[in-house]
Design a protein around this motif. Structure first.
Motif, PDB file in Angstrom:
ATOM      1  N   ARG A  25       0.814  -1.200   0.000  1.00  0.00           N
ATOM      2  CA  ARG A  25       0.000   0.000   0.000  1.00  0.00           C
ATOM      3  C   ARG A  25       0.850   1.253   0.000  1.00  0.00           C
ATOM      4  NH1 ARG A  25      -5.558  -0.214   3.285  1.00  0.00           N
ATOM      5  NH2 ARG A  25      -6.473  -1.986   2.188  1.00  0.00           N
ATOM      6  N   VAL A  26       0.220   2.341  -0.349  1.00  0.00           N
ATOM      7  CA  VAL A  26       0.903   3.634  -0.346  1.00  0.00           C
ATOM      8  C   VAL A  26       0.202   4.494   0.693  1.00  0.00           C
ATOM      9  CG1 VAL A  26       1.619   5.554  -1.785  1.00  0.00           C
ATOM     10  CG2 VAL A  26       1.137   3.327  -2.810  1.00  0.00           C
ATOM     11  N   ASN A  27       0.947   5.153   1.551  1.00  0.00           N
ATOM     12  CA  ASN A  27       0.268   6.047   2.482  1.00  0.00           C
ATOM     13  C   ASN A  27       0.037   7.397   1.812  1.00  0.00           C
ATOM     14  OD1 ASN A  27       2.643   7.462   2.580  1.00  0.00           O
ATOM     15  ND2 ASN A  27       3.253   6.693   4.593  1.00  0.00           N
ATOM     16  N   ARG A  28      -0.602   8.277   2.507  1.00  0.00           N
ATOM     17  CA  ARG A  28      -0.988   9.559   1.905  1.00  0.00           C
ATOM     18  C   ARG A  28       0.216  10.343   1.404  1.00  0.00           C
ATOM     19  NH1 ARG A  28      -6.376  12.513   2.980  1.00  0.00           N
ATOM     20  NH2 ARG A  28      -7.363  10.909   1.696  1.00  0.00           N
ATOM     21  N   GLN A  29       1.359  10.150   2.090  1.00  0.00           N
ATOM     22  CA  GLN A  29       2.559  10.878   1.666  1.00  0.00           C
ATOM     23  C   GLN A  29       3.290  10.158   0.539  1.00  0.00           C
ATOM     24  OE1 GLN A  29       1.777  10.575   4.978  1.00  0.00           O
ATOM     25  NE2 GLN A  29       1.133  12.703   5.155  1.00  0.00           N
ATOM     26  N   GLY A  30       2.752   9.022   0.132  1.00  0.00           N
ATOM     27  CA  GLY A  30       3.365   8.356  -0.995  1.00  0.00           C
ATOM     28  C   GLY A  30       4.345   7.258  -0.597  1.00  0.00           C
TER      29      GLY A  30
ATOM     30  N   MET B  77       1.799  -4.455  10.112  1.00  0.00           N
ATOM     31  CA  MET B  77       2.297  -3.451   9.173  1.00  0.00           C
ATOM     32  C   MET B  77       3.819  -3.526   9.130  1.00  0.00           C
ATOM     33  SD  MET B  77      -0.685  -1.779   9.008  1.00  0.00           S
ATOM     34  CE  MET B  77      -0.885  -1.563  10.758  1.00  0.00           C
TER      35      MET B  77
ATOM     36  N   TRP C 103       6.366  -0.931   7.846  1.00  0.00           N
ATOM     37  CA  TRP C 103       6.502   0.416   7.289  1.00  0.00           C
ATOM     38  C   TRP C 103       7.716   0.498   6.378  1.00  0.00           C
ATOM     39  CZ3 TRP C 103       2.208   2.794   7.752  1.00  0.00           C
ATOM     40  CH2 TRP C 103       1.408   2.590   8.874  1.00  0.00           C
TER      41      TRP C 103
ATOM     42  N   GLN D 175       1.008  -3.644  19.435  1.00  0.00           N
ATOM     43  CA  GLN D 175       0.453  -2.416  20.011  1.00  0.00           C
ATOM     44  C   GLN D 175      -1.056  -2.427  19.768  1.00  0.00           C
ATOM     45  OE1 GLN D 175       2.481   0.616  17.622  1.00  0.00           O
ATOM     46  NE2 GLN D 175       0.638   0.829  16.383  1.00  0.00           N
ATOM     47  N   ILE D 176      -1.733  -1.618  20.549  1.00  0.00           N
ATOM     48  CA  ILE D 176      -3.185  -1.492  20.323  1.00  0.00           C
ATOM     49  C   ILE D 176      -3.435  -0.231  19.523  1.00  0.00           C
ATOM     50  CG2 ILE D 176      -5.393  -1.017  21.463  1.00  0.00           C
ATOM     51  CD1 ILE D 176      -4.652  -2.983  23.597  1.00  0.00           C
ATOM     52  N   HIS D 177      -4.134  -0.364  18.419  1.00  0.00           N
ATOM     53  CA  HIS D 177      -4.465   0.785  17.575  1.00  0.00           C
ATOM     54  C   HIS D 177      -5.967   0.782  17.332  1.00  0.00           C
ATOM     55  CE1 HIS D 177      -4.040   3.936  14.614  1.00  0.00           C
ATOM     56  NE2 HIS D 177      -4.684   3.194  13.721  1.00  0.00           N
ATOM     57  N   ASN D 178      -6.615   1.892  17.657  1.00  0.00           N
ATOM     58  CA  ASN D 178      -8.081   1.948  17.549  1.00  0.00           C
ATOM     59  C   ASN D 178      -8.761   0.761  18.209  1.00  0.00           C
ATOM     60  OD1 ASN D 178      -8.172   4.368  16.308  1.00  0.00           O
ATOM     61  ND2 ASN D 178      -8.370   3.539  14.222  1.00  0.00           N
TER      62      ASN D 178
ATOM     63  N   GLN E 238      -2.440  -5.019  17.055  1.00  0.00           N
ATOM     64  CA  GLN E 238      -1.792  -5.248  15.766  1.00  0.00           C
ATOM     65  C   GLN E 238      -0.298  -5.418  15.999  1.00  0.00           C
ATOM     66  OE1 GLN E 238      -2.792  -1.688  13.547  1.00  0.00           O
ATOM     67  NE2 GLN E 238      -1.027  -0.595  14.367  1.00  0.00           N
TER      68      GLN E 238
END
Lengths: 328, 328, 328, 328, 328, 328
Positions: free
Chosen positions: C37-42, C60, C62, C85-88, C92
């Motif tokens: 995937r690509v994040n918003r910053q590319g 993930m 990164w 870690q817990i995210h939302n 994960q």
């Protein structure tokens, strides 16, 4: 006066459930309901519901007068001469003569749908179920209900519905004990359930019907039943009983769980539960209630069906379908 | 330690409701909520709700550590340095520094949404409303509620909802008294209504929310609220109060009518009323409740809206529409 | 190359179901899914689903590149270093390094959710259930299914759902046998039911899921599942098996009853049954399916919940409620 | 010829609303409707609706012939001899003789439900309401409506419904003015409302019913009413009147708000509003319309009820409930 | 200034519809929308919609400042350097530099989705369809619409929806003419239909969208569209045009049928028709509208889909399904 | 014996569809149904359905006896003397005498709604449609259906519904061929459609009705129709035919598309499709089915209407509306 007392034929009385099309009959019934009506041409007739413990049938006395109508009250026993016929697919009785009877003249056992022996046995089963509970608070609460003679006596005679499942005096007790048996069978298969809670919930879930429905004569809604419904009434009955126990002694979280099972047992808001089930026990209770109520009411539809078609009942609007009725 | 107490700037504190985009700020807030979170890259940040009596805003402290997180509790006052910004159409605060304050260091009056003077006035109005009732039983019952200090104190601080209409401490009292005023205005236009019954129903209808919602800190459902709902709880509260009066004295049919108004005031089963309104007073009560709740919640949506479009609010999913917000 | 094979630490591997927040880990997983995937910053990152037989977690990596992404395939085993870690509100894994492993390097038993021994036992129970049937036609039909090795093998590994109840390889067999046990418990309480029919209906009702869902890798719908659904497929599978038996031998009315139970078991049209239940056995089957599916899925919701609130799960949109999760 | 004119007994005529079961009567009625019907045996009878200004009752003339049927028209006055009876819970009249009367022979005042004096008074109230508006455009628009004699005359005689609330000539005007009074009472309690807009919306909301329903004889839908409905017709009527004013003069945004209140006043699409309310005034209008319509129709149900049960009306399918009818 | 005008590369511009993942690009776009946003860390970025006549894509300029944001307006042409990427399954553009262009610098033909030639052809087809009508009143009415240059020009550029079927300038005309063709094909198969009425109804049914939706820039609802909807607006437009013809000349029943087709074409109240279809032509119109709208919108979903799965589109919530997209 | 054979008047027989109110008649009918009933007073009567190929009417023979009832069977031809009348808005026949006829005594052509010549022509059209298909697999499959004489013969005589659209022997074939013609007209307008698939789907979609409905005598559901429905039966019929072709030869994806069109053609789950349409062809098929079924059933409602109102049919509950019936 149309009959002489000596004429009363109590031998070979045919129970309502065994009446068939085209029978001549002369025997006693309980007048479960009576209405004086006028037909379109202005003639008067009496519309009756004639009952014994095996069932109830509509009946008509044509060309009636007010004197006849006034000669007996709802709930009285009456001796009728008439014949049966099928009208619009339902069996009914055309009464030609009728006369009020003294209760002493009938075999009361034949008219009382309420089966005291059966009730006694079911109360016994209830007592055993309570005794087998692990949770002491629930055991004490159950015993408190059974120690309340007025409660037990009204519970024994209560119906579970006006026209639907278990719609007869004693039907509520039957449905309640059946539900507890289902709860006892099913709980062990789901160890995540608190079995005691589920079993006690089965006991409590419909108790409010004792006050929602009037059991004397035709089953009908009380004012309180119409305005509050059995769910709210059931919560009130539980509160009263716990108050009698001494409020302080009863664990408040346990009480909340019991109240929640009553409140949510219809499963969705549309069916009158103000809250949906949020505990596993309440979820399970809803489903076994659904199962037992459907099995009972669908079986009644099949038993009551008089359609000629051998395989299927007539279309029943309240359940939205025809049912397969052929049994091998 | 990021601030010195002497640094605290309590002059010219900007109330939450007056904060705008792009402001630097350095002032006290109540920490209505706090959560330590991890972003996708694993960095920690604190998600806050910063409140005063005029409102509440989400806030973020990026690159936070657990020490900071542990340095204050939910409900504490904290002194924050930061700036405001609009994110996804909602105003929020980016906090760069924060520090727990002692309650003595803040002007408490600025943080307490609960307006004691207003409540006192509303309770006075309640008292007058009760005094003006013709029906003595209702008058006595109303007085009994007001004589119960614990009840009055909890009623004054209760909210009417978590996120909807009148969702603030004191909101329930406001909604209740507003409803009674509507009832007093409307009853004379429909002589078929028992005005006292309608007015008292307005008082009772949402009382269960006192126990359904926890008012301390963020408004949230109690266990009992989640499992029984305010309708059932309200019936229980009424029972308790009537019991205190001495059950025997209170007319049973009147009680039934009061209970029915509580039970049916949501109007339809789908909205959580286990019974639909069957008395004219219950029908009227449902409709004026609907009117007052909608006027209150739609007005809140308009007031809270931050969309740039001059005529319309953003689409609000909970009310299923955009609202026209332009005022002349 | 980030690890040396000798580095692989297979001792003390922590099963997915036992991972907690903030753990460092270095161990093998099955890569149930992977997406570049690509994040918003590319920036590029890999989104993974890391599984073993006890569960599956999002993960993930990164700052990933395509070479890493191409170094393993969906379904491969990969050795990962990272931390949880817990995210939302959901656990994960942040992976810092990963490397494809040869299947020989892992203890396969730890990764295969499919429990062969359990399946064998359940098939044995199936066999016994068939043997105990009174109805010879059904007994022969049941045996024909069990004699079909390809069927048995696919049945054993099939899931009952993508995300709902019994959503794991082997889940369909578990649900099927559990339903048959419920049928056996409940049938005797309702003598109006044909017990054999109900028990066999429990066996058949969800068989179509074998072809509706692809069991290899992530559970997902097949084209056929998407276009026909398991109800129509189930009817087709029954037809095939009866055809193999020799069509002429199988009583046509019995076949119709079996087909009807498959067709109607969702109870209402809105849930995908093209016909509603019209036999008592189909009615009962629908209700015990509902009970078992709800108990299974609600229990999963409770088990999977990671909310901090001790009494309640998070609000779960697919079941439209929070659940009480506190167990004593 | 069954009667001689001199026989007409106009003294002591019993109004329809005061007729009771079992009364002999000989008096004039308006024949609101007539149908020649055949019973199952092939005999002819006339089904009538006999009306005066206090109500309408079904009536039957048995063994009728076509000559009698043709001797009067719908809307004519007829002199009837007959008696009342209750059939299926509703009062009806069995007519033995009937004869057409010349309008000069009846006291017209007794037959015209339309109450000219009442209408005049309500129009006066309308005029005052318009005069009190702050908004000049609305004041001028209101005056334009009142200056249109044809409009006023048709408005005065229009009904608000065929069978529901305010279902009588003049009912629309009554409902409209009542709504404006409610608007005037309620607007001050919500300062966020534009009171003039709400009051004028109350005036406009149902105007389309003037053309939707035919008021002569039985109230019934016109072709236009059936195909467009009163909402679309109302928008058309407003357009016409504004056009007469001179389109250019009327503020376009104000016009849009008026149109929107007409369009959305049923509140939801399912009830025939093509758009839901999106202005606070439209929201308020919907709710006070609901309140007034429900209070009117439920009260009618109670007044029209002839059930024997002292506390409850019969079950009324159009409102889905029994109503508590006992008044102290 | 990031570019020199001489740098503009207008050769080989890649149309939006042909952009793919991972492309570097440097070319002109129309800025269909722009928003200055703040990310969670407080950094500013510009969210853009970059369009040409073949489509529109979301785009981001990270680390933006207000000067850049203010350097162009919505609707301007801008020259962008950047690259494409897929984010959450949708293609987007990461812009590194941008600069406002003068319209004279772009090939306008590439940016105007509105296809004048196509519109001209469709208007021609409309003219022929009107000429072929048997009914003179309809022929005259159709000609009156076409003689109104302002109407024709606005009709040509109107869209049929914001995001659904035919959601582009010119889409309404396309949908309208397509519907008329369907009407012409289908009418002969049902001789019970008045073909002229159906064909003219197809012309009229969505005309209100001309005023419901603003066509300049992004398609969006007008205030009038939001408050009245295209059905009510369409009835108003028809009224205006008939008034221009001279009201007296147009047959009133024919007008009613036209109005009814507009009013009822959504088929049911829930979809915003205040009346359901009650003429055969209105019934047919509703169904061919449904067919054409669904074929258009579902085809768009397939064309716009970017999922990797070869056979299926992603799940599309607005149509509640995945679609089979594989074409042989 | 009421008639002498020589009395039979076969000349000038009035077809059912041309009977009007108040006619004396003496002619042959087919007794489509007969029931011996009892009225409320206990008198017996025979309720008949008298049919010829143009329609069917209810009829009554009052004061009947069992001998008459037993003198003919359902499906027999009977010679009747009687007269017509309108009762509750429907035409019926009051029979005074009836007598069984030998089939040789009637002109069979007048009684058989099934029109062999028409069917032959439609089968021819079917054959041509198949011949014109591009797809060879579909062409072969279509030919295989037509080569099956038993299938063709049952298809020709099947009805498409019990009371709704195309509810007569031959109606299914008519609906099927009409749908194929619509498919042929519409497919070219949407090039994204696979025309062959759509045309063949039109052929297949309702085939299951051949077994769902019994065509001999009154149209009624078979047991299989009641328990499985025509969708599931249709999939079974397709499977059988493909099996006969030799399973291996038929492309599996093509088969899936055919099955999906059958399964999804009702469009939504609520109408009995277990899956919603996910291919463009299935979407189109659903919409043209809807169009053709609605045009057929609404036209039937208009044709069968006997209301006196010149413009409107009576309210028809099954379509929830009155229809405009005035034709110019």
């Amino acid at each position: 006066m149309h009959f002489h007392e000596s004429d009363y034929c109590n031998v070979n009385r045919i129970p309502v459930s065994e009446l068939a099309d085209g029978q001549q009959l002369e025997q006693a019934f309980r007048a479960a309901d009576k209405q004086l009506r006028v037909n379109r041409q202005g003639g008067k007739y009496i519309l009756l519901k004639l009952a014994d413990k095996t069932g109830v049938l509509a009946a008509m006395l044509w060309n009636a007068d007010e004197r006849t109508y006034d000669s007996f009250d709802r709930g009285d026993f009456i001796y009728c001469r008439g014949r049966t016929q099928i009208h619009n697919g339902a069996l009914q009785i055309i009464v030609s003569d009728l006369e009020r009877m003294d209760p002493s003249e009938v075999d009361l056992e034949e008219f009382d749908r309420y089966d005291a022996a059966k009730s006694e046995q079911l109360v016994g089963q209830l007592r055993e179920n309570f005794a087998a509970l692990q949770n002491e608070s629930l055991r004490r609460l159950g015993d408190a209900f059974l120690a309340d003679d007025d409660f037990v006596s009204r519970f024994c005679k209560a119906a579970a519905a006006v026209t639907n499942h278990h719609a007869y005096p004693g039907g509520l007790l039957k449905h309640t004990v059946d539900m507890m048996e289902l709860a006892k069978l099913i709980a062990p298969r789901y160890p995540q359930l608190d079995a005691d809670l589920l079993i006690f919930g089965a006991f409590l879930h419909d108790l409010g019907k004792i006050d929602e429905l009037a059991a004397d004569g035709e089953i009908s809604y009380t004012d309180r039943g119409q305005m509050l419904g059995h769910i709210v009434i059931g919560v009130q009955m539980l509160a009263e009983k716990i108050n009698q126990l001494g409020d302080a002694d009863f664990p408040s979280e346990l009480r909340l769980h019991l109240e929640h099972m009553i409140v949510s047992h219809h499963g969705i808001l549309e069916y009158g539960s103000p809250k949906i089930p949020v505990t596993l026990e309440a979820v399970a209770l809803h489903h076994i209630d659904n199962l037992d109520a459907k099995m009972s009411s669908y079986t009644s539809v099949i038993e009551a069906d008089v359609s000629a078609d051998g395989n299927w009942t007539n279309y029943n609007p309240s359940i939205g379908r025809k049912l397969w009725k052929k049994r091998d």
